[in-house]
Write a protein that holds these residues in place. Sequence first.
Motif, PDB file in Angstrom:
ATOM      1  N   GLY A   1      14.190   8.554  40.966  1.00 20.54           N
ATOM      2  CA  GLY A   1      14.407   7.562  39.923  1.00 20.54           C
ATOM      3  C   GLY A   1      13.527   6.352  40.155  1.00 20.54           C
ATOM      4  N   PRO A   2      13.536   5.384  39.236  1.00 18.28           N
ATOM      5  CA  PRO A   2      12.553   4.299  39.294  1.00 18.28           C
ATOM      6  C   PRO A   2      12.894   3.114  40.189  1.00 18.28           C
ATOM      7  CG  PRO A   2      13.864   4.087  37.314  1.00 18.28           C
ATOM      8  CD  PRO A   2      14.302   5.354  37.984  1.00 18.28           C
ATOM      9  N   ALA A   3      14.159   2.971  40.600  1.00 19.22           N
ATOM     10  CA  ALA A   3      14.563   1.778  41.367  1.00 19.22           C
ATOM     11  C   ALA A   3      14.841   2.166  42.820  1.00 19.22           C
ATOM     12  CB  ALA A   3      15.798   1.140  40.743  1.00 19.22           C
ATOM     13  N   ILE A   4      13.979   1.695  43.707  1.00 21.15           N
ATOM     14  CA  ILE A   4      14.088   2.045  45.126  1.00 21.15           C
ATOM     15  C   ILE A   4      14.386   0.770  45.913  1.00 21.15           C
ATOM     16  CG2 ILE A   4      12.927   3.104  47.086  1.00 21.15           C
ATOM     17  CD1 ILE A   4      11.184   4.592  45.212  1.00 21.15           C
ATOM     18  N   LEU A   5      15.468   0.801  46.670  1.00 19.56           N
ATOM     19  CA  LEU A   5      15.975  -0.403  47.328  1.00 19.56           C
ATOM     20  C   LEU A   5      15.724  -0.364  48.828  1.00 19.56           C
ATOM     21  CD1 LEU A   5      17.644  -3.040  47.094  1.00 19.56           C
ATOM     22  CD2 LEU A   5      19.711  -1.622  47.318  1.00 19.56           C
ATOM     23  N   PHE A   6      15.077  -1.414  49.338  1.00 19.84           N
ATOM     24  CA  PHE A   6      14.897  -1.557  50.783  1.00 19.84           C
ATOM     25  C   PHE A   6      16.234  -1.894  51.445  1.00 19.84           C
ATOM     26  CE2 PHE A   6      10.325  -2.050  49.994  1.00 19.84           C
ATOM     27  CZ  PHE A   6       9.786  -1.441  51.112  1.00 19.84           C
ATOM     28  N   CYS A   7      16.452  -1.324  52.633  1.00 22.49           N
ATOM     29  CA  CYS A   7      17.643  -1.612  53.416  1.00 22.49           C
ATOM     30  C   CYS A   7      17.247  -1.656  54.892  1.00 22.49           C
ATOM     31  CB  CYS A   7      18.697  -0.533  53.191  1.00 22.49           C
ATOM     32  SG  CYS A   7      20.218  -0.753  54.155  1.00 22.49           S
ATOM     33  N   PRO A   8      17.561  -2.748  55.612  1.00 21.79           N
ATOM     34  CA  PRO A   8      17.219  -2.803  57.038  1.00 21.79           C
ATOM     35  C   PRO A   8      17.915  -1.673  57.794  1.00 21.79           C
ATOM     36  CG  PRO A   8      17.898  -4.963  56.222  1.00 21.79           C
ATOM     37  CD  PRO A   8      18.244  -3.974  55.155  1.00 21.79           C
ATOM     38  N   ALA A   9      17.165  -0.970  58.614  1.00 28.10           N
ATOM     39  CA  ALA A   9      17.746   0.168  59.329  1.00 28.10           C
ATOM     40  C   ALA A   9      18.713  -0.256  60.430  1.00 28.10           C
ATOM     41  CB  ALA A   9      16.634   1.031  59.927  1.00 28.10           C
ATOM     42  N   ASP A  10      18.719  -1.536  60.787  1.00 27.72           N
ATOM     43  CA  ASP A  10      19.678  -2.001  61.795  1.00 27.72           C
ATOM     44  C   ASP A  10      20.987  -2.472  61.176  1.00 27.72           C
ATOM     45  OD1 ASP A  10      18.710  -4.312  60.606  1.00 27.72           O
ATOM     46  OD2 ASP A  10      18.501  -5.425  62.481  1.00 27.72           O
ATOM     47  N   ARG A  11      21.176  -2.191  59.870  1.00 31.45           N
ATOM     48  CA  ARG A  11      22.423  -2.546  59.188  1.00 31.45           C
ATOM     49  C   ARG A  11      23.050  -1.269  58.611  1.00 31.45           C
ATOM     50  NH1 ARG A  11      23.026  -7.955  58.062  1.00 31.45           N
ATOM     51  NH2 ARG A  11      25.201  -7.303  57.758  1.00 31.45           N
ATOM     52  N   PRO A  12      23.552  -0.376  59.448  1.00 33.69           N
ATOM     53  CA  PRO A  12      24.063   0.909  58.955  1.00 33.69           C
ATOM     54  C   PRO A  12      25.236   0.778  57.993  1.00 33.69           C
ATOM     55  CG  PRO A  12      24.695   0.567  61.252  1.00 33.69           C
ATOM     56  CD  PRO A  12      23.677  -0.489  60.921  1.00 33.69           C
ATOM     57  N   GLU A  13      25.964  -0.336  58.065  1.00 26.11           N
ATOM     58  CA  GLU A  13      27.081  -0.532  57.143  1.00 26.11           C
ATOM     59  C   GLU A  13      26.595  -0.714  55.706  1.00 26.11           C
ATOM     60  OE1 GLU A  13      25.793  -4.694  58.310  1.00 26.11           O
ATOM     61  OE2 GLU A  13      25.956  -2.714  59.277  1.00 26.11           O
ATOM     62  N   ARG A  14      25.300  -0.939  55.528  1.00 30.42           N
ATOM     63  CA  ARG A  14      24.742  -1.108  54.186  1.00 30.42           C
ATOM     64  C   ARG A  14      24.119   0.172  53.639  1.00 30.42           C
ATOM     65  NH1 ARG A  14      21.391  -6.861  54.423  1.00 30.42           N
ATOM     66  NH2 ARG A  14      23.124  -8.196  55.099  1.00 30.42           N
ATOM     67  N   TYR A  15      23.920   1.181  54.466  1.00 33.92           N
ATOM     68  CA  TYR A  15      23.214   2.381  54.027  1.00 33.92           C
ATOM     69  C   TYR A  15      23.824   2.976  52.762  1.00 33.92           C
ATOM     70  CZ  TYR A  15      20.869   2.857  58.676  1.00 33.92           C
ATOM     71  OH  TYR A  15      20.132   2.679  59.808  1.00 33.92           O
ATOM     72  N   ALA A  16      25.107   3.338  52.860  1.00 36.19           N
ATOM     73  CA  ALA A  16      25.773   4.022  51.740  1.00 36.19           C
ATOM     74  C   ALA A  16      25.857   3.118  50.517  1.00 36.19           C
ATOM     75  CB  ALA A  16      27.161   4.492  52.164  1.00 36.19           C
ATOM     76  N   LYS A  17      26.087   1.814  50.725  1.00 33.31           N
ATOM     77  CA  LYS A  17      26.175   0.881  49.606  1.00 33.31           C
ATOM     78  C   LYS A  17      24.834   0.804  48.872  1.00 33.31           C
ATOM     79  CE  LYS A  17      29.656  -2.064  51.846  1.00 33.31           C
ATOM     80  NZ  LYS A  17      29.911  -3.413  52.421  1.00 33.31           N
ATOM     81  N   ALA A  18      23.751   0.738  49.637  1.00 34.91           N
ATOM     82  CA  ALA A  18      22.424   0.675  49.029  1.00 34.91           C
ATOM     83  C   ALA A  18      22.127   1.940  48.239  1.00 34.91           C
ATOM     84  CB  ALA A  18      21.368   0.456  50.108  1.00 34.91           C
TER      85      ALA A  18
END
Length: 275
Positions: free
Chosen positions: A8-25
């Motif tokens: 899809g067209p929207a790709i979101l950066f997520c810091p890899a040292d914040r695993p609690e954000r992975y699924a949310k992102a």
Amino acid sequence: MNHWNMPGPAILFCPADRPERYAKALHRADAVILDLEDAIRPESREAARRSLIEYPIDPDRTIVRINPAGTDDHQSDLAALAQTSYRAVMLAKSESAESVAQVGYDVVALVETPAGALAAAQIAGAPNCIGLMWGAEDLVAAMGGRSSRFTAAEAHAGRYRDVARQVRGMVRLASSAHGRFAIDSVHIDIADTDGLFAEALDAVNLGYEATACIHPSQVEVVRAAYRPAPDDIRWAEGVLEAAATSAGGVFRVDGQMIDAPLLAQARAIIRRAGV
């Protein structure tokens, strides 16, 4: 070989040292870039690699940004990736086809240095290169510049300066010439939703397949820009229906002469619309 495809067209950066954000992102965006490079302090990268291994998310919607070739972090990133199911990586500061080929994964080559910009066509030709992205701020910083965009005190405030626009075009040309997808650079002014929408719409009209986001609030803005208008979808459907019964060559739809370039545009609209 089953290459990684753009979901899809929207790709979101997520810091890899914040695993609690992975699924949310991943829930918010079409795909996620788990970042082992610029988003992380050097002393936190080892912990980030452990998180990458211990908190897996959907590999079909995930790209892992790794550190540049020739660095110690690069080798450590690859060693961590070998313990995961991820198969698509974004190579930071890509500067040669050889550096891309040596990674051993499907690679989105990030063009963000002067050397990388000048080698974009060769980089796109690497056999395991699946796409290109360009980075405006790193590019300008590498040239000793101060800003990729005109400031509020200048004419054309908010627009890319000429060199940044040139590299944006070079990346799109290189990716198209080699049949790779292209991801447009991030819009760092999170509050400037109008500017982001206009920029994403311009990316669509240049054939970019996606725009990278640095904040969840940017995702829907990007999706809206990439989503074809109902009139465009109706036009494209009419063109494709007429093409199916045409004997080939040029044909007419509602008084408009349709040739190969317009047929390609119609197919692109339907592809973006997902119908």
